[in-house]
Structure formats: C-alpha cells, structure tokens
Design an enzyme around this catalytic site. Sequence first.
Site, PDB file in Angstrom:
ATOM      1  N   ARG A 138       0.776  -1.067  -0.053  1.00 56.23           N
ATOM      2  CA  ARG A 138       0.003   0.094   0.096  1.00 56.23           C
ATOM      3  C   ARG A 138       0.800   1.298   0.042  1.00 56.23           C
ATOM      4  O   ARG A 138       0.422   2.473  -0.291  1.00 56.23           O
ATOM      5  CB  ARG A 138      -0.914  -0.155   1.252  1.00 56.23           C
ATOM      6  CG  ARG A 138      -2.171  -0.998   0.896  1.00 56.23           C
ATOM      7  CD  ARG A 138      -2.889  -1.347   2.317  1.00 56.23           C
ATOM      8  NE  ARG A 138      -4.164  -2.266   2.145  1.00 56.23           N
ATOM      9  CZ  ARG A 138      -3.914  -3.446   2.270  1.00 56.23           C
ATOM     10  NH1 ARG A 138      -2.874  -4.058   2.549  1.00 56.23           N
ATOM     11  NH2 ARG A 138      -5.037  -4.376   2.083  1.00 56.23           N
TER      12      ARG A 138
ATOM     13  N   ASN B  40      -4.508   5.283   1.906  1.00 52.90           N
ATOM     14  CA  ASN B  40      -3.273   4.345   2.354  1.00 52.90           C
ATOM     15  C   ASN B  40      -2.002   5.091   2.001  1.00 52.90           C
ATOM     16  O   ASN B  40      -1.960   5.916   1.310  1.00 52.90           O
ATOM     17  CB  ASN B  40      -3.378   3.117   1.309  1.00 52.90           C
ATOM     18  CG  ASN B  40      -4.320   1.851   1.836  1.00 52.90           C
ATOM     19  OD1 ASN B  40      -4.302   1.846   3.248  1.00 52.90           O
ATOM     20  ND2 ASN B  40      -4.953   1.393   1.172  1.00 52.90           N
TER      21      ASN B  40
ATOM     22  N   HIS C  92      -2.300  -1.821   8.818  1.00 49.77           N
ATOM     23  CA  HIS C  92      -3.169  -2.235   7.432  1.00 49.77           C
ATOM     24  C   HIS C  92      -2.486  -2.045   6.305  1.00 49.77           C
ATOM     25  O   HIS C  92      -1.985  -1.321   5.546  1.00 49.77           O
ATOM     26  CB  HIS C  92      -4.387  -0.844   7.373  1.00 49.77           C
ATOM     27  CG  HIS C  92      -5.123  -1.229   6.169  1.00 49.77           C
ATOM     28  ND1 HIS C  92      -5.798  -2.423   5.865  1.00 49.77           N
ATOM     29  CD2 HIS C  92      -5.278  -0.570   4.909  1.00 49.77           C
ATOM     30  CE1 HIS C  92      -6.590  -2.397   4.864  1.00 49.77           C
ATOM     31  NE2 HIS C  92      -6.065  -1.426   4.090  1.00 49.77           N
TER      32      HIS C  92
ATOM     33  N   ARG D 159     -12.401  -9.065   7.592  1.00 48.94           N
ATOM     34  CA  ARG D 159     -12.134 -10.186   6.677  1.00 48.94           C
ATOM     35  C   ARG D 159     -11.487 -11.415   7.657  1.00 48.94           C
ATOM     36  O   ARG D 159     -12.145 -12.518   6.919  1.00 48.94           O
ATOM     37  CB  ARG D 159     -10.770  -9.705   5.867  1.00 48.94           C
ATOM     38  CG  ARG D 159     -11.303  -8.803   4.933  1.00 48.94           C
ATOM     39  CD  ARG D 159     -10.057  -8.007   4.017  1.00 48.94           C
ATOM     40  NE  ARG D 159     -10.593  -7.152   2.870  1.00 48.94           N
ATOM     41  CZ  ARG D 159     -10.053  -6.078   2.485  1.00 48.94           C
ATOM     42  NH1 ARG D 159      -9.019  -5.651   3.187  1.00 48.94           N
ATOM     43  NH2 ARG D 159     -10.666  -5.230   1.600  1.00 48.94           N
TER      44      ARG D 159
HETATM   45  N1  LIG Z   1      -7.771   1.923   4.558  1.00 47.42           N
HETATM   46  C1  LIG Z   1      -8.446   0.896   3.795  1.00 47.42           C
HETATM   47  O1  LIG Z   1      -8.787  -0.154   4.492  1.00 47.42           O
HETATM   48  C2  LIG Z   1      -8.633   1.313   2.464  1.00 47.42           C
HETATM   49  C3  LIG Z   1      -9.520   0.381   1.525  1.00 47.42           C
HETATM   50  C4  LIG Z   1      -9.671   0.699   0.296  1.00 47.42           C
HETATM   51  C5  LIG Z   1      -9.191   1.892  -0.127  1.00 47.42           C
HETATM   52  N2  LIG Z   1      -8.398   2.765   0.621  1.00 47.42           N
HETATM   53  C6  LIG Z   1      -7.693   3.930   0.153  1.00 47.42           C
HETATM   54  O2  LIG Z   1      -8.589   4.944   0.177  1.00 47.42           O
HETATM   55  C7  LIG Z   1      -8.216   5.956  -1.048  1.00 47.42           C
HETATM   56  C8  LIG Z   1      -9.106   6.222  -1.982  1.00 47.42           C
HETATM   57  O3  LIG Z   1      -9.429   5.026  -2.849  1.00 47.42           O
HETATM   58  P1  LIG Z   1     -10.231   5.260  -4.011  1.00 47.42           P
HETATM   59  O4  LIG Z   1     -10.380   4.026  -4.496  1.00 47.42           O
HETATM   60  O5  LIG Z   1     -11.765   6.132  -3.602  1.00 47.42           O
HETATM   61  O6  LIG Z   1      -9.383   6.150  -4.998  1.00 47.42           O
HETATM   62  P2  LIG Z   1      -9.904   7.034  -6.222  1.00 47.42           P
HETATM   63  O7  LIG Z   1      -8.465   7.136  -6.887  1.00 47.42           O
HETATM   64  O8  LIG Z   1     -10.925   6.493  -7.021  1.00 47.42           O
HETATM   65  O9  LIG Z   1     -10.201   8.469  -5.556  1.00 47.42           O
HETATM   66  C9  LIG Z   1      -9.532   9.203  -4.894  1.00 47.42           C
HETATM   67  C10 LIG Z   1     -10.145  10.617  -4.647  1.00 47.42           C
HETATM   68  O10 LIG Z   1      -9.349  11.601  -4.180  1.00 47.42           O
HETATM   69  C11 LIG Z   1      -9.454  12.802  -4.772  1.00 47.42           C
HETATM   70  N3  LIG Z   1      -8.261  13.586  -4.331  1.00 47.42           N
HETATM   71  C12 LIG Z   1      -7.012  13.265  -4.488  1.00 47.42           C
HETATM   72  N4  LIG Z   1      -6.157  14.389  -4.030  1.00 47.42           N
HETATM   73  C13 LIG Z   1      -7.219  15.303  -3.261  1.00 47.42           C
HETATM   74  C14 LIG Z   1      -6.743  16.162  -2.232  1.00 47.42           C
HETATM   75  N5  LIG Z   1      -5.697  16.775  -2.077  1.00 47.42           N
HETATM   76  N6  LIG Z   1      -8.059  16.939  -1.832  1.00 47.42           N
HETATM   77  C15 LIG Z   1      -9.320  16.636  -2.154  1.00 47.42           C
HETATM   78  N7  LIG Z   1      -9.457  15.292  -3.181  1.00 47.42           N
HETATM   79  C16 LIG Z   1      -8.362  14.687  -3.445  1.00 47.42           C
HETATM   80  C17 LIG Z   1      -9.366  12.558  -6.128  1.00 47.42           C
HETATM   81  O11 LIG Z   1      -9.679  13.578  -6.826  1.00 47.42           O
HETATM   82  C18 LIG Z   1     -10.361  11.331  -6.443  1.00 47.42           C
HETATM   83  O12 LIG Z   1     -11.385  11.588  -6.582  1.00 47.42           O
HETATM   84  C19 LIG Z   1      -6.956   5.361  -1.589  1.00 47.42           C
HETATM   85  O13 LIG Z   1      -5.731   5.756  -0.927  1.00 47.42           O
HETATM   86  C20 LIG Z   1      -7.147   3.572  -1.228  1.00 47.42           C
HETATM   87  O14 LIG Z   1      -5.891   2.956  -1.119  1.00 47.42           O
HETATM   88  C21 LIG Z   1      -7.949   2.463   1.778  1.00 47.42           C
END
Ligand SMILES: NC(=O)c1ccc[n+]([C@@H]2O[C@H](COP(=O)([O-])OP(=O)(O)OC[C@H]3O[C@@H](n4cnc5c(N)ncnc54)[C@H](O)[C@@H]3O)[C@@H](O)[C@H]2O)c1
Length: 314
Positions: A92, A124, A179, A155
């Site tokens: 990640r 992440n 995580h 999970r």
């Molecule tokens: N912690 C967990 O268990 C877990 C699980 C799933 C996803 N995630 C994480 O969640 C995050 C989002 O995933 P996703 O699939 O929605 O990604 P994504 O790429 O579909 O969406 C991210 C969004 O953030 C916006 N963005 C980026 N920088 C920004 C900023 N500075 N200010 C405002 N908006 C901003 C982008 O325009 C985009 O719309 C990722 O880092 C992913 O790895 C974490």
Amino acid sequence: MTRKVGVVGQGHVGETLANNLLVTGTVDELVLIDTNEKKLNANATDFEDAEANLPTYTKVVRNDYNALKDADVVVIAVGNIGVQKDNAKHDRFVELNVNSTAAKEVGTKLKEVGFNGVLVSISNPCDVIAALFQKYTGLPKNQVIGTGTLLDTARLRKAVGQALDVDPRSVTGYALGEHGNSQFAAWSQVRVLGQNITDLAAVNDDLNLDSLAEATKAGGYTVFHGKLYTNFGIAAAALRLVTAILNDANIELPCSNFREEYGTYCGYPAILGKGGVVKQLQLNLTDDEKKKLAESANYIKTRFDDTVKKLDAE
Ligand SMILES: NC(=O)c1ccc[n+]([C@@H]2O[C@H](COP(=O)([O-])OP(=O)(O)OC[C@H]3O[C@@H](n4cnc5c(N)ncnc54)[C@H](O)[C@@H]3O)[C@@H](O)[C@H]2O)c1
C-alpha cells in the site's frame, strides 16, 4: 443539534461512504470535497437526485472547507487508486507519495478553518497517513484515527465464520498492527462457538489458522484484482466508525490509533465515542504476538519519520 460530516475525496471509496451516510440517514449535513470539481459536482447532483426518494433529508455542501469548521467528523478518502494497478507486491506504500502530499495540504486546510471534530482517515498507507493528518491538523491524538485493521478484522471474522459456518458477527477478535503487509491475526484473542479458536484448531485438522491469516491479509487484493479498487467493505467500516463517534457509543473497535508504548499509530482496539478514542485498551497477547505487533508498529513509525523528513524538506 445537526450531525455534520465531511468526506474529502469523492472517488470509489469516498462516494460509497457518502452514499451510505445519505441512505442510512446518519447525517443531516454532508460536506463533500474533491480537487476534481467535475466529479464532485456530478456526485453531489446525483446525491441530490436521490433525496426525494429517501426517508430522510440531508443537506449536501460542495467543496467548501469553511463548512468543515464545525463538522463532527471529517473522513479522508483522498488518493489515486490507479497507482495500485501494477502493484505486484501488494504494497500500500505505492500511494505514499501522492497521499502524504495530500495529507499535508488537506490537514493544513482543516487546521486553518479551525476543524476540531474527529478525523477518520482511510487513505493508504493508512497508519502513516492517519499519523500525518494528526501532525498537520494539530488535533489531539485521540481525535484522529485511521480505519486501520477494522477492515482486516472484518475479513478475519469472515474467513473464520466461513470456515466454521457461522455468521462473522459471531466471531470476535482482531487483526492487529499495520493495515498492510506486517499485520497479523491475533489468534489468542479470537473466540467463536464459545471457545478460543486455538483450542478449536487443536482438535480440528481442517481448521488451518495459517491459511485463514493469509486470506485475511490478501483479502483486499482479491477484490482489487477483480475491479481495480475496493469500496463496499471499507465504506461499511468507515460508516461504523462515523456512527460510533456521532452516537457517542463507547464501543470497542479496532482501528488505527496512537499507541504511546510504540510511539505510533497502529491497528489496535480502543473505546470510541464522541471525542474519538475515549479509552485505550490493553490486550493480553502472547509473547509471539507482542513481538509481531512491536515489529509492525516499528515499521509504521520508521516510514512515518522518513516521510515527515521528506515533507519538511520540500
Ligand atoms: N484503509 C483501507 O482499508 C482502504 C480500503 C480501500 C481503499 N483505501 C484507500 O482509500 C483511498 C481512496 O481510494 P479510491 O479507490 O476512492 O481512490 P480514487 O482514486 O478512486 O479516488 C480518490 C479521490 O481523491 C481525490 N483527491 C486526490 N487528492 C485530493 C486532495 N488533495 N483533496 C481532495 N481530493 C483529492 C481524487 O480527485 C479522487 O476523486 C486510496 O488511498 C485507497 O488506497 C483504503
């Protein structure tokens, strides 16, 4: 009192969480933020189109950091999931560069507007990004958490439940630590069918704890490889945290929270309520589990310290 929640990042995860908050009537005011104006406006309009057919009304606010000043909770779901696409090592940290920069930028803005609620970070690498948000918002550590191993724990409960043919909600226990790849299943804490799982495994050759731990860790990528993002599991986890905070529930949930003994954020159960972490817990882990947790926490801390040095130099 209105319940106001912000969701920063309207990608797959942020929009699914926003939808969950809306259709469950959990919030009165939902502040949506994204640097991608087009996507933000499309989502906000789509949510407003849903309102007339929902049992509750939620005011939707678009891209206004000032509106977050008096928010109860702000959830961080910024990112660029596209960079995970060719991530063969399932690490990640490939998102660290983009999300640490976002943490500094968004955290500073939240500080400037005087946000003083609870921040729940999803982005992440989850534990490091949560720690960066604590640094850049300047909020007390108990007011900043990450979703951490709440999803990994779900999970784990699913894997155990499926192996023993019971509802995952009848399985208790945790995945602890990062995580990420250094997380582990704390089997000493896992109970099901009225027994500790290690006792059940001792008399059931079909119950392979190593493969259940592996299924827990690899679970996210199993979903990811099917659609190149994950959203439902994490959005349910985030909804649970937001609800616990808004309800002042005093509920025990694993999440990424600051643990003094390791000097870092990591996945560990805590009591959550209106102020975020309202009480910390101390588990009775085995020596092997304590060692694994210390190693995982040390990994998070090292990566956090390196990232801060880099961001400070910019
Ligand atoms: N912690 C967990 O268990 C877990 C699980 C799933 C996803 N995630 C994480 O969640 C995050 C989002 O995933 P996703 O699939 O929605 O990604 P994504 O790429 O579909 O969406 C991210 C969004 O953030 C916006 N963005 C980026 N920088 C920004 C900023 N500075 N200010 C405002 N908006 C901003 C982008 O325009 C985009 O719309 C990722 O880092 C992913 O790895 C974490």
